[in-house]
Design an enzyme around this catalytic site. Structure first.
Site, PDB file in Angstrom:
ATOM      1  N   CYS A 119       0.919  -0.915  -0.152  1.00 55.90           N
ATOM      2  CA  CYS A 119      -0.182  -0.019   0.182  1.00 55.90           C
ATOM      3  C   CYS A 119       0.900   1.148  -0.013  1.00 55.90           C
ATOM      4  O   CYS A 119       1.833   1.410   0.957  1.00 55.90           O
ATOM      5  CB  CYS A 119      -1.122   0.071   1.034  1.00 55.90           C
ATOM      6  N   GLU A 162      -5.804   4.138   9.177  1.00 55.66           N
ATOM      7  CA  GLU A 162      -6.628   3.055   9.739  1.00 55.66           C
ATOM      8  C   GLU A 162      -7.722   3.531  10.382  1.00 55.66           C
ATOM      9  O   GLU A 162      -7.469   4.101  11.766  1.00 55.66           O
ATOM     10  CB  GLU A 162      -5.651   2.178  10.411  1.00 55.66           C
ATOM     11  N   SER A 193     -13.614   0.172   6.823  1.00 55.04           N
ATOM     12  CA  SER A 193     -12.573  -0.734   6.581  1.00 55.04           C
ATOM     13  C   SER A 193     -11.473  -0.860   7.406  1.00 55.04           C
ATOM     14  O   SER A 193     -11.046   0.182   7.707  1.00 55.04           O
ATOM     15  CB  SER A 193     -12.230  -0.609   5.165  1.00 55.04           C
ATOM     16  N   ASN A 292      -3.295  -2.634  -7.607  1.00 56.92           N
ATOM     17  CA  ASN A 292      -2.963  -1.621  -8.289  1.00 56.92           C
ATOM     18  C   ASN A 292      -1.544  -1.236  -8.033  1.00 56.92           C
ATOM     19  O   ASN A 292      -1.152  -0.836  -7.256  1.00 56.92           O
ATOM     20  CB  ASN A 292      -3.708  -0.309  -8.027  1.00 56.92           C
ATOM     21  N   CYS A 335      -7.483   2.313  -5.256  1.00 56.24           N
ATOM     22  CA  CYS A 335      -7.254   1.456  -3.809  1.00 56.24           C
ATOM     23  C   CYS A 335      -5.804   1.597  -3.657  1.00 56.24           C
ATOM     24  O   CYS A 335      -4.889   0.964  -4.294  1.00 56.24           O
ATOM     25  CB  CYS A 335      -7.657   0.224  -3.566  1.00 56.24           C
TER      26      CYS A 335
HETATM   27  N1  SAH Z   1      -6.467   0.934   6.815  1.00 51.79           N
HETATM   28  C1  SAH Z   1      -7.638   0.399   6.367  1.00 51.79           C
HETATM   29  C2  SAH Z   1      -8.707   1.254   5.442  1.00 51.79           C
HETATM   30  C3  SAH Z   1      -7.907   1.565   4.227  1.00 51.79           C
HETATM   31  S1  SAH Z   1      -9.027   0.729   3.005  1.00 51.79           S
HETATM   32  C4  SAH Z   1      -7.709  -0.957   5.799  1.00 51.79           C
HETATM   33  O1  SAH Z   1      -6.790  -1.392   5.602  1.00 51.79           O
HETATM   34  O2  SAH Z   1      -8.747  -1.672   5.533  1.00 51.79           O
HETATM   35  C5  SAH Z   1      -7.826   0.644   1.597  1.00 51.79           C
HETATM   36  C6  SAH Z   1      -7.922  -0.595   0.794  1.00 51.79           C
HETATM   37  O3  SAH Z   1      -7.015  -0.662  -0.256  1.00 51.79           O
HETATM   38  C7  SAH Z   1      -7.434  -1.795   1.699  1.00 51.79           C
HETATM   39  O4  SAH Z   1      -8.371  -2.873   1.543  1.00 51.79           O
HETATM   40  C8  SAH Z   1      -6.201  -2.222   1.208  1.00 51.79           C
HETATM   41  O5  SAH Z   1      -5.646  -3.310   1.587  1.00 51.79           O
HETATM   42  C9  SAH Z   1      -6.412  -1.899  -0.301  1.00 51.79           C
HETATM   43  N2  SAH Z   1      -5.086  -1.593  -0.840  1.00 51.79           N
HETATM   44  C10 SAH Z   1      -3.892  -1.128  -0.524  1.00 51.79           C
HETATM   45  N3  SAH Z   1      -3.149  -0.968  -1.456  1.00 51.79           N
HETATM   46  C11 SAH Z   1      -3.615  -1.515  -2.586  1.00 51.79           C
HETATM   47  C12 SAH Z   1      -3.171  -1.651  -3.842  1.00 51.79           C
HETATM   48  N4  SAH Z   1      -1.989  -1.259  -4.377  1.00 51.79           N
HETATM   49  N5  SAH Z   1      -3.937  -2.367  -4.745  1.00 51.79           N
HETATM   50  C13 SAH Z   1      -4.948  -2.624  -4.243  1.00 51.79           C
HETATM   51  N6  SAH Z   1      -5.761  -2.413  -3.084  1.00 51.79           N
HETATM   52  C14 SAH Z   1      -4.960  -1.799  -2.172  1.00 51.79           C
END
Ligand code: SAH
Length: 375
Positions: A119, A162, A193, A292, A335
């Site tokens: 992420c 978060e 989330s 992504n 995301c």
């Molecule tokens: N911290 C919380 C809220 C963020 S939600 C959580 O993790 O749930 C953002 C979402 O995008 C999360 O499910 C995360 O895992 C997802 N995500 C993060 N980086 C991503 C990426 N490069 N490609 C696709 N999804 C990703």
């Protein structure tokens, strides 16, 4: 500027605050209606308030917590904005218009401390928690960017940060989202989330009746430990055990699991089988998101055949997974891409020192998008 930030208070808390000052409840209600239902923040526009109260606005009482900094429009209609807090921190929020709904994705922290390895936000570390007003104001700023007829119908807490590490402010912001004199949203149009701050999950659910999404990404501890490091503290047994115990989960109110598919990491048929096994007995909906890609992580999305095979395995086991179309990736709004890639405009000199951004190839997939989630 100092003073009380009115959007820190849900409509009920505003009444209580007014009562403590000897002001009648209906004045608090009028004020809440201007701020939330009507989107008026200037004292001059609040025509039914007496002069004495209007005088306190903008001076003793602040009505705005964020200003809109930059706005990027994706070719698919997604809108990402960078928003600036009073103390100069910058966060991002994303609007995702679809045929039948418009979803707003909000941030809850400046950066994020959880450092999930795939992420982009995780590379920033934690700046600070957002205040309730800064969370609520994302709705106010972003709806100003919508064309006349469009309204925000869904809010997902899936931006930077978060949510469960900022639970108090998140819950108070949700109260304003749901309140009839706030944004009057249906609880099931709001989704929070979490990456798995397990002890706070029951607290959230008992405070506000919103949807819960869990960023799972693997049903094997050895893989999830790497992708979502908080798994070392709260491993799958603990996470899934807690979800099993949650009251009021049923077919109509499932847990939404986010599963980002990464080539060669968590996308095999065996991974799918383990996932099915481990989720048995939890009313759930799995949302698959092809990774992504971005410059800060080595992971790539699997090819379409691999995604289909993974999905097929889930379907064969009686699950009804959804495949999330990635939205806004051309403007780094998808995301996991929220990381303030555009430097804030205040430092043009610094920007010129940046090397040209190496952009990995973007993979676009079409597919069904449903559930409360983004895109
Ligand atoms: N911290 C919380 C809220 C963020 S939600 C959580 O993790 O749930 C953002 C979402 O995008 C999360 O499910 C995360 O895992 C997802 N995500 C993060 N980086 C991503 C990426 N490069 N490609 C696709 N999804 C990703």
């Amino acid at each position: 500027m100092s003073g009380m930030q009115l959007k820190d208070l849900s409509p009920d808390a505003l009444r209580a605050h007014f009562a403590a000052e000897g002001l009648p409840a209906y004045r608090a209600d009028q004020l809440a209606t201007w701020l939330y239902a009507k989107g008026v923040e200037e004292a001059s526009g609040m025509t039914n308030l007496p002069k004495e109260l209007r005088a306190r606005l903008g001076d003793e009482w602040q009505t705005r917590a964020l200003s809109t900094d930059q706005v990027a429009h994706s070719e698919d209609g997604t809108v990402k904005a960078t928003l600036r807090t009073g103390d100069g921190a910058v966060i991002e929020a994303v609007l995702i218009p679809e045929e039948s709904r418009t979803t707003l994705c909000v941030s809850t922290q400046v950066g994020c401390p959880l450092a999930c390895s795939f992420c982009a936000t995780g590379t920033l570390g934690l700046g600070r928690n957002l205040t309730t007003a800064e969370i609520v104001d994302q709705v106010c700023r972003m709806r100003e960017l919508l064309p006349g007829e469009r309204r925000i119908t869904n809010v997902v807490f899936m931006g930077m940060g978060e949510p469960l590490l900022n639970l108090g402010n998140v819950v108070e912001a949700i109260r304003t989202l749901l309140h009839p004199r706030g944004f009057a949203m249906a609880p099931r149009r709001v989704t929070v989330s979490t990456a798995g701050v397990v002890p706070r999950i029951p607290d959230l659910i008992s405070e506000v009746p919103v949807n819960l999404a869990v960023s799972l990404h693997s049903a094997r501890d050895e893989v999830r430990d790497v992708l979502v490091p908080i798994n070392k503290r709260f491993p799958l047994d603990v996470l899934l055990g807690t979800l099993r115990e949650l009251p009021h989960l049923d077919r109509r109110h499932p847990v939404f699991f986010e599963y980002t598919l990464m080539a060669g990491v968590n996308d095999s048929v065996e991974d799918a089988r383990v996932l099915v096994e481990r989720l048995a007995g939890i009313p759930s909906k799995v949302n698959l998101i092809p990774m992504n890609p971005h410059a800060d992580a080595p992971y790539r999305p699997p090819g379409p055949e691999v995604v289909d095979r993974f999905m097929g395995e889930l379907v064969r086991s009686g699950m009804r997974p959804t495949l999330r179309r990635s939205r806004g990736s051309d403007i780094d709004a998808a995301c996991g891409q929220l990381a303030l890639r555009e430097p804030p405009p205040r430092e043009p000199a610094l920007r010129e020192l940046d090397p040209p951004q190496a952009r990995p190839p973007q993979t676009r997939r079409q597919g069904a998008a449903s559930g409360p989630s983004r895109g």
